[in-house]
Enzyme design. Structure first.
Site, PDB file in Angstrom:
ATOM      1  N   ASP A  93       0.922  -1.165   0.061  1.00 36.26           N
ATOM      2  CA  ASP A  93      -0.060   0.110   0.075  1.00 36.26           C
ATOM      3  C   ASP A  93       0.900   1.395   0.089  1.00 36.26           C
ATOM      4  O   ASP A  93       2.139   1.110   0.086  1.00 36.26           O
ATOM      5  CB  ASP A  93      -0.836  -0.024   1.283  1.00 36.26           C
ATOM      6  CG  ASP A  93      -0.196   0.226   2.541  1.00 36.26           C
ATOM      7  OD1 ASP A  93       1.029   0.327   2.674  1.00 36.26           O
ATOM      8  OD2 ASP A  93      -1.067   0.001   3.589  1.00 36.26           O
ATOM      9  N   GLY A  96      -0.796   5.963   2.704  1.00 37.18           N
ATOM     10  CA  GLY A  96      -1.689   7.094   2.718  1.00 37.18           C
ATOM     11  C   GLY A  96      -2.626   6.704   3.780  1.00 37.18           C
ATOM     12  O   GLY A  96      -2.853   7.498   4.858  1.00 37.18           O
ATOM     13  N   ASP A 267      -7.546  -7.700   0.374  1.00 34.61           N
ATOM     14  CA  ASP A 267      -6.795  -7.862   1.424  1.00 34.61           C
ATOM     15  C   ASP A 267      -7.579  -7.429   2.935  1.00 34.61           C
ATOM     16  O   ASP A 267      -8.457  -6.783   2.661  1.00 34.61           O
ATOM     17  CB  ASP A 267      -5.392  -7.012   1.481  1.00 34.61           C
ATOM     18  CG  ASP A 267      -5.741  -5.399   1.980  1.00 34.61           C
ATOM     19  OD1 ASP A 267      -6.352  -4.907   0.988  1.00 34.61           O
ATOM     20  OD2 ASP A 267      -5.593  -5.208   3.130  1.00 34.61           O
ATOM     21  N   CYS A 305     -11.085 -28.793   6.298  1.00 35.06           N
ATOM     22  CA  CYS A 305      -9.956 -27.898   6.420  1.00 35.06           C
ATOM     23  C   CYS A 305      -8.527 -28.763   6.193  1.00 35.06           C
ATOM     24  O   CYS A 305      -8.527 -29.874   7.334  1.00 35.06           O
ATOM     25  CB  CYS A 305      -9.866 -27.024   7.535  1.00 35.06           C
ATOM     26  SG  CYS A 305      -8.422 -26.037   7.079  1.00 35.06           S
ATOM     27  N   CYS A 307      -5.399 -27.791   7.085  1.00 35.30           N
ATOM     28  CA  CYS A 307      -4.325 -26.882   7.734  1.00 35.30           C
ATOM     29  C   CYS A 307      -3.696 -28.045   8.804  1.00 35.30           C
ATOM     30  O   CYS A 307      -4.478 -28.789   9.177  1.00 35.30           O
ATOM     31  CB  CYS A 307      -4.808 -25.635   8.254  1.00 35.30           C
ATOM     32  SG  CYS A 307      -5.529 -25.813   9.890  1.00 35.30           S
ATOM     33  N   CYS A 310      -5.976 -28.269  11.839  1.00 33.10           N
ATOM     34  CA  CYS A 310      -7.303 -29.193  11.700  1.00 33.10           C
ATOM     35  C   CYS A 310      -6.745 -30.688  11.353  1.00 33.10           C
ATOM     36  O   CYS A 310      -7.411 -31.520  12.091  1.00 33.10           O
ATOM     37  CB  CYS A 310      -7.937 -28.630  10.641  1.00 33.10           C
ATOM     38  SG  CYS A 310      -8.870 -26.952  10.968  1.00 33.10           S
ATOM     39  N   HIS A 336      -5.164 -21.549  10.708  1.00 29.95           N
ATOM     40  CA  HIS A 336      -6.376 -22.156   9.893  1.00 29.95           C
ATOM     41  C   HIS A 336      -7.142 -20.964   9.368  1.00 29.95           C
ATOM     42  O   HIS A 336      -7.717 -21.293   8.081  1.00 29.95           O
ATOM     43  CB  HIS A 336      -7.183 -22.641  11.205  1.00 29.95           C
ATOM     44  CG  HIS A 336      -8.368 -23.083  10.752  1.00 29.95           C
ATOM     45  ND1 HIS A 336      -8.794 -23.781  10.046  1.00 29.95           N
ATOM     46  CD2 HIS A 336      -9.684 -22.270  10.897  1.00 29.95           C
ATOM     47  CE1 HIS A 336     -10.248 -23.886   9.972  1.00 29.95           C
ATOM     48  NE2 HIS A 336     -10.533 -22.822  10.266  1.00 29.95           N
TER      49      HIS A 336
END
Ligand SMILES: [Zn+2]
Length: 380
Positions: A93, A96, A267, A305, A307, A310, A336
């Site tokens: 970014d 700002g 984002d 999931c 991950c 999990c 996760h």
């Protein structure tokens, strides 16, 4: 050979778009979610785990990095990719938003913004030229123009003034940007909740010409209903053949609703920050793992999931870690959540390809549309 920065639209379903962005550090399938790596780290996650989640691009914050450790140091050490060990695309970014929301004692003029660091009070000055220079030193694949962000709510006059200044700063940002293959610069559409200002802003940005267009000034406290109203028309003012990025959004239903309205990139700190406050996103909705009902729950957070948390751990274990204030609780829940967000984007992309996204979105909104995550303004 380095490829040119490009965007290709592969499929559409009504306003929803399935595309591909090519950058110097890799290809991004859209709609895409970018985990936020504010201070050269996606908080509580190793880069290797961010990779495993399926995230292709992350976001870095100019404001934070210029203050600490400084853009000069990062450049000296080979740029942000090398410094943090992430070899995929990075969007930065422009600083700002944080200048307006985090710093103290600001003086805004047409030239730029003078402010004091929220860390040590030291004085700094950022202009469009300086912001672009910093983003160049960081080596970001996608540079954002330096714009003026205003508080919500704002009057028409305040919004118009900030939008016009942002256009002039956008032109200066573009002029200061050093073009190289694979690197792009995005304009930022402003105009608050005023349709005519959004339209003027878009037309002027297109006249300057950017590689992509962000929609700024939303998710600042206006709520999902008003945000969707603005998104009902704003994407239509932007070119079809460039990526559209909704800054700072959002919770899962915000993302689904925005994709439905023609947005490609997102984002937000919600998945990572929620990971540090024991809030998990799952296919069954959000759950606060601190809740006593999980103390003996042997199931994983989300049985669909893949991950690490999990696959290896129960809700009861995560509940215990959270209660005991163990660092691992934040690490596992964050990981996760990032996996959940990437899986959601994968599902969204597949649904658009198979022309069933409109039904997917309707179903998702019915299930999770009313879910309250954290309505406070996200600042970093
Ligand atoms: Zn998981």
């Amino acid at each position: 050979m380095t490829k040119k920065f490009s965007f290709t639209l592969k499929n559409t379903e009504n306003k929803a778009r399935r595309g591909e962005v090519v950058t110097a550090h890799g290809v991004i399938q859209t709609p895409a979610f970018m985990p936020v790596g504010t201070a050269a780290t996606v908080k509580a996650m190793k880069v290797s785990d961010v990779k495993k989640s399926g995230a292709k691009i992350i976001l870095g914050n100019t404001y934070h990095l210029m203050l600490r450790p400084s853009a000069e140091l990062i450049e000296k050490l080979g740029g942000l990719h090398k410094f943090m060990g992430w070899n995929g695309p990075i969007l930065t970014d422009s600083g700002g938003f944080q200048v307006m929301s985090l710093s103290k004692i600001r003086k805004i003029s047409d030239e730029g913004v003078e402010f004091s660091s929220h860390l040590d009070g030291s004085k700094h000055f950022v202009s469009p030229e300086r912001s672009i220079e910093i983003q160049h030193m960081l080596g970001s694949d996608i540079t954002m123009i330096f714009d003026e962000c205003i508080q919500f709510p704002a009057t028409f006059e305040q919004t118009q003034k900030a939008m016009e200044r942002s256009i002039s700063w956008g032109a200066r940002s573009k002029a200061a940007f050093k073009e190289r293959d694979g690197y792009g610069i995005f304009g930022i559409n402003q105009g608050g909740t005023f349709k005519d200002l959004r339209e003027i802003s878009a037309a002027k940005l297109v006249e300057i010409g950017f590689d992509g267009y962000a929609i700024g000034g939303l998710a600042v406290g206006e709520g999902q209903k008003i945000m969707f109203e603005v998104l009902d028309y704003t994407p239509d003012f932007l070119p079809k053949n460039k990526p559209r990025y909704l800054m700072g959004v959002g919770k899962p239903s915000d993302i689904v609703g925005a994709v439905l309205r023609g947005v490609d990139m997102f984002d937000c700190v919600i998945p990572t920050r929620s990971g540090r406050t024991a809030q998990a996103f799952t296919r069954n909705g959000t759950m606060n793992i601190r809740n006593a009902k999980f103390h003996d729950d042997a199931k994983p957070l989300d049985d669909k999931c893949g991950c690490y948390a999990c696959v290896n751990h129960s809700r009861a274990y995560l509940h215990h870690l959270t209660k005991a204030n163990e660092i691992l609780a934040a690490m596992l829940t964050t990981e996760h959540n990032i996996f959940y967000y990437q899986d959601l984007m994968k599902d969204i992309r597949a649904a658009i390809e198979e022309k069933r996204f409109t039904a997917f979105a309707k179903d998702f909104m019915e299930k999770f549309g009313d879910e309250v995550v954290e309505e406070e303004v996200v600042v970093s």
